[in-house]
Design a protein around this motif. Structure first.
Motif, mmCIF file in Angstrom:
data_model
loop_
_atom_site.group_PDB
_atom_site.id
_atom_site.type_symbol
_atom_site.label_atom_id
_atom_site.label_comp_id
_atom_site.label_asym_id
_atom_site.label_seq_id
_atom_site.Cartn_x
_atom_site.Cartn_y
_atom_site.Cartn_z
ATOM 1 N N LEU A 92 0.828 -1.209 0.000
ATOM 2 C CA LEU A 92 0.000 0.000 0.000
ATOM 3 C C LEU A 92 0.864 1.262 0.000
ATOM 4 C CD1 LEU A 92 -2.925 -1.009 2.367
ATOM 5 C CD2 LEU A 92 -2.895 -0.957 -0.136
ATOM 6 N N GLU A 93 1.998 1.238 0.705
ATOM 7 C CA GLU A 93 2.922 2.380 0.674
ATOM 8 C C GLU A 93 3.484 2.575 -0.727
ATOM 9 O OE1 GLU A 93 5.683 1.328 3.784
ATOM 10 O OE2 GLU A 93 4.500 2.345 5.320
ATOM 11 N N LEU A 94 3.767 1.469 -1.410
ATOM 12 C CA LEU A 94 4.255 1.545 -2.779
ATOM 13 C C LEU A 94 3.193 2.136 -3.703
ATOM 14 C CD1 LEU A 94 6.601 0.911 -4.710
ATOM 15 C CD2 LEU A 94 5.654 -1.384 -4.961
ATOM 16 N N LEU A 95 1.945 1.711 -3.539
ATOM 17 C CA LEU A 95 0.837 2.290 -4.299
ATOM 18 C C LEU A 95 0.761 3.790 -4.066
ATOM 19 C CD1 LEU A 95 -1.844 2.255 -5.923
ATOM 20 C CD2 LEU A 95 -2.989 1.732 -3.745
ATOM 21 N N TYR A 96 0.813 4.201 -2.833
ATOM 22 C CA TYR A 96 0.726 5.618 -2.464
ATOM 23 C C TYR A 96 1.848 6.427 -3.118
ATOM 24 C CZ TYR A 96 0.528 9.739 0.612
ATOM 25 O OH TYR A 96 0.441 11.017 1.104
ATOM 26 N N ASP A 97 3.070 5.900 -3.038
ATOM 27 C CA ASP A 97 4.219 6.630 -3.574
ATOM 28 C C ASP A 97 4.272 6.649 -5.100
ATOM 29 O OD1 ASP A 97 5.069 7.349 -1.061
ATOM 30 O OD2 ASP A 97 6.607 5.799 -0.917
ATOM 31 N N THR A 98 3.850 5.566 -5.748
ATOM 32 C CA THR A 98 3.941 5.515 -7.211
ATOM 33 C C THR A 98 2.755 6.145 -7.921
ATOM 34 O OG1 THR A 98 2.980 3.296 -7.303
ATOM 35 C CG2 THR A 98 5.404 3.450 -7.215
ATOM 36 N N SER A 99 1.690 6.439 -7.184
ATOM 37 C CA SER A 99 0.500 7.023 -7.813
ATOM 38 C C SER A 99 0.211 8.428 -7.281
ATOM 39 C CB SER A 99 -0.710 6.107 -7.627
ATOM 40 O OG SER A 99 -1.030 5.996 -6.254
ATOM 41 N N PHE A 100 1.280 9.129 -6.895
ATOM 42 C CA PHE A 100 1.180 10.518 -6.429
ATOM 43 C C PHE A 100 0.220 10.677 -5.257
ATOM 44 C CE2 PHE A 100 2.405 10.877 -10.948
ATOM 45 C CZ PHE A 100 3.645 11.490 -10.781
ATOM 46 N N GLY A 101 0.379 9.841 -4.241
ATOM 47 C CA GLY A 101 -0.497 9.855 -3.079
ATOM 48 C C GLY A 101 -0.607 11.197 -2.385
ATOM 49 N N THR A 102 0.453 11.994 -2.440
ATOM 50 C CA THR A 102 0.384 13.310 -1.801
ATOM 51 C C THR A 102 -0.598 14.232 -2.515
ATOM 52 O OG1 THR A 102 2.273 14.098 -3.084
ATOM 53 C CG2 THR A 102 2.734 13.184 -0.888
ATOM 54 N N GLN A 103 -1.006 13.858 -3.736
ATOM 55 C CA GLN A 103 -1.961 14.655 -4.503
ATOM 56 C C GLN A 103 -3.377 14.082 -4.459
ATOM 57 O OE1 GLN A 103 -0.909 17.596 -5.933
ATOM 58 N NE2 GLN A 103 0.956 17.073 -4.830
ATOM 59 N N TRP A 104 -3.572 12.973 -3.736
ATOM 60 C CA TRP A 104 -4.899 12.384 -3.641
ATOM 61 C C TRP A 104 -5.840 13.363 -2.945
ATOM 62 C CZ3 TRP A 104 -4.042 6.719 -1.568
ATOM 63 C CH2 TRP A 104 -3.354 5.981 -2.537
ATOM 64 N N PHE A 105 -7.110 13.310 -3.283
ATOM 65 C CA PHE A 105 -8.097 14.176 -2.643
ATOM 66 C C PHE A 105 -8.291 13.801 -1.179
ATOM 67 C CE2 PHE A 105 -9.849 14.347 -7.135
ATOM 68 C CZ PHE A 105 -9.157 15.507 -7.445
ATOM 69 N N ASN A 106 -8.265 12.504 -0.881
ATOM 70 C CA ASN A 106 -8.366 12.044 0.498
ATOM 71 C C ASN A 106 -7.296 10.979 0.719
ATOM 72 O OD1 ASN A 106 -8.993 11.050 3.035
ATOM 73 N ND2 ASN A 106 -11.200 11.077 2.691
ATOM 74 N N ALA A 107 -6.311 11.305 1.532
ATOM 75 C CA ALA A 107 -5.228 10.368 1.838
ATOM 76 C C ALA A 107 -5.153 10.154 3.348
ATOM 77 C CB ALA A 107 -3.905 10.899 1.295
ATOM 78 N N SER A 108 -6.281 10.250 4.007
ATOM 79 C CA SER A 108 -6.328 10.125 5.462
ATOM 80 C C SER A 108 -5.707 8.800 5.915
ATOM 81 C CB SER A 108 -7.782 10.209 5.931
ATOM 82 O OG SER A 108 -7.871 10.034 7.314
ATOM 83 N N GLY A 109 -4.689 8.903 6.739
ATOM 84 C CA GLY A 109 -4.012 7.728 7.282
ATOM 85 C C GLY A 109 -2.860 7.219 6.435
ATOM 86 N N TRP A 110 -2.909 7.417 5.127
ATOM 87 C CA TRP A 110 -1.883 6.893 4.227
ATOM 88 C C TRP A 110 -0.527 7.509 4.555
ATOM 89 C CZ3 TRP A 110 -2.410 3.286 0.202
ATOM 90 C CH2 TRP A 110 -3.709 2.810 0.015
ATOM 91 N N GLY A 111 0.499 6.655 4.601
ATOM 92 C CA GLY A 111 1.847 7.114 4.891
ATOM 93 C C GLY A 111 2.106 7.313 6.374
ATOM 94 N N SER A 112 1.154 6.950 7.204
ATOM 95 C CA SER A 112 1.317 7.101 8.655
ATOM 96 C C SER A 112 1.618 5.746 9.284
ATOM 97 C CB SER A 112 0.048 7.692 9.270
ATOM 98 O OG SER A 112 -0.983 6.718 9.291
ATOM 99 N N ASP A 113 1.840 5.760 10.581
ATOM 100 C CA ASP A 113 2.078 4.525 11.319
ATOM 101 C C ASP A 113 0.791 3.872 11.808
ATOM 102 O OD1 ASP A 113 4.830 4.714 11.030
ATOM 103 O OD2 ASP A 113 5.098 5.827 12.899
ATOM 104 N N SER A 114 -0.351 4.497 11.528
ATOM 105 C CA SER A 114 -1.625 3.922 11.974
ATOM 106 C C SER A 114 -1.896 2.617 11.221
ATOM 107 C CB SER A 114 -2.767 4.918 11.770
ATOM 108 O OG SER A 114 -2.911 5.222 10.409
ATOM 109 N N PRO A 115 -2.707 1.729 11.794
ATOM 110 C CA PRO A 115 -3.000 0.458 11.116
ATOM 111 C C PRO A 115 -3.551 0.711 9.703
ATOM 112 C CG PRO A 115 -3.895 0.448 13.343
ATOM 113 C CD PRO A 115 -3.420 1.839 13.075
ATOM 114 N N ILE A 116 -3.109 -0.059 8.732
ATOM 115 C CA ILE A 116 -3.530 0.158 7.344
ATOM 116 C C ILE A 116 -5.033 0.018 7.178
ATOM 117 C CG2 ILE A 116 -1.314 -0.449 6.322
ATOM 118 C CD1 ILE A 116 -2.443 -3.223 5.661
#
Length: 185
Positions: free
Chosen positions: A45-69
């Motif tokens: 999931l981290e790879l998905l986030y990084d390769t698909s411009f996750g920082t530009q997603w409209f809602n990325a709540s929790g992604w890239g954090s230490d919280s449970p996936i």
């Protein structure tokens, strides 16, 4: 009086996105399509986030954090032992619902190999390439095929789709309407 930060303290602070760097280097070193590296669900999931411009997603709540996936936006998990949906686990992803979320470019083939993933909803996103090579087998067990049953790529910007040949028998629905496909495999 200004407090200075020592170089030792600075080196302990991870740079944004640095947790995924070793994974990306591993995949690039063996060729993304041919690599049989075993990734955890979190790493995938981290790879998905990084390769698909996750920082530009409209809602990325929790992604890239230490919280449970399972608490991340769009991630649904099943507690296999209890048979119920859970948000507290770090494994057991059964569904990704990231439709209309600005998920861009292409997706890592490892995504399709998550051991419990049965539904992938990515419609209405600017995805240009769907390399479905990961549908053929699991990286954890090359003889075990993907568990995906349904993939939705409607209303994306797909120009080509590869890897549907040899897909697991569990895959019963692939939605590809309103794309820019020149040919279908």
């Amino acid at each position: 009086m200004k407090q200075s930060t020592s170089s030792a303290q600075r080196s302990q602070t991870p740079m944004p996105g640095s947790s995924i760097l070793p994974i990306l280097l591993l995949l690039l070193s063996c060729g993304i399509q041919d690599c049989h590296a075993t990734l955890t669900e979190r790493e995938t999931l981290e790879l998905l986030y990084d390769t698909s411009f996750g920082t530009q997603w409209f809602n990325a709540s929790g992604w890239g954090s230490d919280s449970p996936i399972c608490s991340w936006y769009g991630v649904e998990c099943l507690d296999v032992e209890l048979g119920s949906v859970t948000k507290l686990r770090d494994e057991g992803v059964t569904s990704l619902r990231l439709n209309a979320n600005n998920v861009a470019r292409s997706l890592p083939p490892n995504l399709y190999q998550m051991p419990h993933l049965t539904e992938l909803h990515l419609q209405d996103n600017p995805i240009t390439e769907a390399n479905l090579q990961g549908l053929t087998s699991s990286t954890n067990n090359p003889t075990q095929k993907s568990q995906l049953q349904s993939i939705n790529f409607d209303h994306c910007f797909l120009t080509h789709v590869t890897g549907l040949q040899g897909a697991a028998e569990s895959l019963v629905q692939v939605k590809l309407s309103n794309n820019k496909l020149a040919q279908f495999p």
